[in-house]
Write a protein that holds these residues in place. Sequence first.
Motif: not given
Length: 183
Positions: A131-136
């Motif tokens: 989710q960190i990657e997806e939000e970024t």
Amino acid sequence: MNTKRISVQLETALSTQMNVEDLQSRVYLSYGIWATDQGYDGIGNFLFRHAQEERNHSIKFMEYILNRGGKPKVEAIPSPGKDPKSLSDCFNSVFKHEVDNTEKIYALVDLALTEKDWATWNFLQWFVKEQIEEETLAMDLIDKLKIAGGDQASDESLFTLDKTLAEMPDEAKLAQTATGENP
């Protein structure tokens, strides 16, 4: 002998998230169709690839529940909603969906922690990182569109943005290379 290694509450919550990931896949799919229909084939394909990635997330939840002796439940999922009004609306909606999904993942982590189900807590850490990657990624889409000029961007800027997103690597395969045998 009872071989179920997951509580009913976590089984239900993870099953719900499996269906949320399926909905996310359909949202990306519908946005990809919209973008392609608007002439943004690169952006459309980028969104189609992310639709597949979200479906893969759904399958991860399904497999985990089954591996813990549970039985995931496939539910009806709502329509992805209306088409975006613009690329800004599309990318802002992608970001909102990802933030909402992050909150759902965090709630699952909290539940696993409360139940002291360390296997599930550990399983969910992959999704926390994802989710960190997806939000970024979603923030990067918004930033790239702003740099191009936002909804007032020139055709040349939008052409470049479309081409850039078409060439962006990600873990999902191109939609055009999918077959029944190799989805």
